[in-house]
Design a protein around this motif. Structure first.
Motif, PDB file in Angstrom:
ATOM      1  N   ILE A 191       0.839  -1.224   0.202  1.00 16.62           N
ATOM      2  CA  ILE A 191      -0.040  -0.040   0.045  1.00 16.62           C
ATOM      3  C   ILE A 191       0.683   1.314  -0.141  1.00 16.62           C
ATOM      4  N   TYR A 192       2.205   1.189   0.518  1.00 16.13           N
ATOM      5  CA  TYR A 192       3.160   2.120   0.549  1.00 16.13           C
ATOM      6  C   TYR A 192       4.110   2.153  -0.322  1.00 16.13           C
ATOM      7  N   ARG A 193       3.887   1.549  -1.549  1.00 16.26           N
ATOM      8  CA  ARG A 193       4.792   1.399  -2.709  1.00 16.26           C
ATOM      9  C   ARG A 193       5.058   2.869  -3.385  1.00 16.26           C
ATOM     10  N   GLY A 194       6.258   3.331  -3.386  1.00 19.61           N
ATOM     11  CA  GLY A 194       6.697   4.412  -3.943  1.00 19.61           C
ATOM     12  C   GLY A 194       6.665   5.619  -2.825  1.00 19.61           C
ATOM     13  N   PHE A 195       6.820   5.251  -1.675  1.00 21.28           N
ATOM     14  CA  PHE A 195       6.881   6.219  -0.502  1.00 21.28           C
ATOM     15  C   PHE A 195       7.977   7.180  -0.742  1.00 21.28           C
ATOM     16  N   SER A 196       9.162   6.711  -0.729  1.00 19.25           N
ATOM     17  CA  SER A 196      10.449   7.560  -0.714  1.00 19.25           C
ATOM     18  C   SER A 196      10.317   8.505  -1.801  1.00 19.25           C
ATOM     19  N   ILE A 197       9.785   8.241  -2.856  1.00 20.21           N
ATOM     20  CA  ILE A 197       9.776   9.130  -4.153  1.00 20.21           C
ATOM     21  C   ILE A 197       8.740  10.126  -3.713  1.00 20.21           C
ATOM     22  N   ILE A 198       7.565   9.847  -3.447  1.00 19.27           N
ATOM     23  CA  ILE A 198       6.532  10.696  -3.021  1.00 19.27           C
ATOM     24  C   ILE A 198       6.948  11.780  -1.754  1.00 19.27           C
ATOM     25  N   LEU A 199       7.562  10.944  -0.916  1.00 19.46           N
ATOM     26  CA  LEU A 199       8.037  12.002   0.136  1.00 19.46           C
ATOM     27  C   LEU A 199       8.806  13.191  -0.258  1.00 19.46           C
ATOM     28  N   VAL A 200       9.784  12.789  -1.138  1.00 16.27           N
ATOM     29  CA  VAL A 200      10.810  13.929  -1.616  1.00 16.27           C
ATOM     30  C   VAL A 200       9.846  14.831  -2.324  1.00 16.27           C
ATOM     31  N   ARG A 201       8.882  14.371  -3.378  1.00 19.46           N
ATOM     32  CA  ARG A 201       8.407  15.102  -4.274  1.00 19.46           C
ATOM     33  C   ARG A 201       7.394  16.048  -3.437  1.00 19.46           C
ATOM     34  N   ASN A 202       6.308  15.727  -2.697  1.00 18.48           N
ATOM     35  CA  ASN A 202       5.489  16.304  -1.905  1.00 18.48           C
ATOM     36  C   ASN A 202       6.256  17.304  -0.662  1.00 18.48           C
ATOM     37  N   ALA A 203       7.535  17.110  -0.294  1.00 21.00           N
ATOM     38  CA  ALA A 203       8.369  17.967   0.807  1.00 21.00           C
ATOM     39  C   ALA A 203       8.829  19.032  -0.151  1.00 21.00           C
TER      40      ALA A 203
END
Length: 287
Positions: free
Chosen positions: A160-172
């Motif tokens: 369910i949290y696949r891609g979290f690291s990339i999304i964290l960088v993008r959103n921050a």
């Protein structure tokens, strides 16, 4: 008791939480067909025409398929963007940090909170928007049922949290850029004779489009990582390699397929959201 309830509602109503929620709700519904076209371009590195033909072939009944997850996610995102950032900014004012850095830092932290809460919504949305998954996952409930079959909590969270690291960088990064630049650009656009809402609309549109374009390659990676479901899913490096090959060895023009539409979507979404937010905050301050 009634006065306390009224006071709490007034605080919620004017703090930016409700403003962000309502404006992003409406803009998400209006721009969803554009977003879905962009997603197909990201996934297949196709032209706008090919993506539109795909959606037309699937029919109107599938046009808004996958709307529920982004509708909930974007509404929550708007709430967090303006509400949480305001709360964090007030907290950081009491810390020994240069004033110029506070909007960027509070925006970065707000974006990180967004990522932690919204990744599951984006994951389900990307699964549902991929036409290859229509038969296997006809609804949001079917996607959730798939994840519930995982035998342990670790596998469930990884799914369910696949891609979290990339999304964290993008959103921050995206929240930090938007929240630190929107007011200075708004002030630059505040010319005599313009309606009070126009500078906020222009500021939100410009920064939203700029941020989306800068971070667009990360969104392409997320789309390709999250669209698939199953065993032996590739890691970040493998997905990067796959996207690189799809783009003909890193051709920037192919990597940015869908970027033209993202400008339109971002202008509408962030322009309207920022304009409504600033207008309501300004009206409240005059009372």
């Amino acid at each position: 008791m009634e006065n306390r309830t009224a006071s709490r509602w007034s605080c919620w109503r004017h703090s930016g939480y409700l403003v962000g929620a309502s404006s992003t709700f409406l803009s998400t519904v209006l721009t969803f067909p554009i977003y879905k076209t962009i997603f197909r371009q990201q996934l297949h590195t196709s032209t706008i025409r090919v993506a539109v033909i795909q959606l037309k072939r699937e029919g109107m009944k599938h046009l808004f398929r996958g709307l529920a997850p982004p509708l909930m996610a974007k509404t929550l995102q708007g709430t967090l963007l303006f509400g949480t950032q305001g709360s964090l900014q007030k907290f950081l004012l009491g810390v020994n940090i240069p004033g110029a850095m506070i909007p960027a830092l509070s925006g970065c932290l707000s974006g990180a909170i967004e990522a932690a809460l919204l990744v599951p919504f984006e994951r389900m949305q990307n699964i549902l928007q991929d036409g290859r998954n229509t038969a296997r996952f006809p609804s949001t409930a079917s996607v959730l049922q798939e994840f519930q079959t995982y035998k342990n909590d670790q596998k469930f969270l990884c799914g369910i949290y696949r891609g979290f690291s990339i999304i964290l960088v993008r959103n921050a990064l995206g929240s930090a850029i938007f929240l630190s630049c929107k007011e200075p650009i708004r002030d630059l656009l505040s010319l005599q004779g313009l309606p009070s809402w126009a500078p906020s609309l222009g500021s939100g549109s410009f920064i939203g489009a700029f941020t989306s374009l800068v971070l667009y390659p990360l969104s392409v990676l997320v789309a390709n990582m999250q669209a698939e479901v199953g065993k032996g899913l590739p890691g970040v490096r493998e997905v990067v390699k796959t996207v690189w090959e799809k783009c003909g060895g890193g051709r920037v023009s192919l990597l940015y397929r869908g970027a033209s539409l993202i400008i339109v979507r971002s202008c509408v979404t962030w322009g309207v959201t920022n304009s409504i937010h600033d207008t309501l905050i300004r009206q409240h301050s005059l009372k």
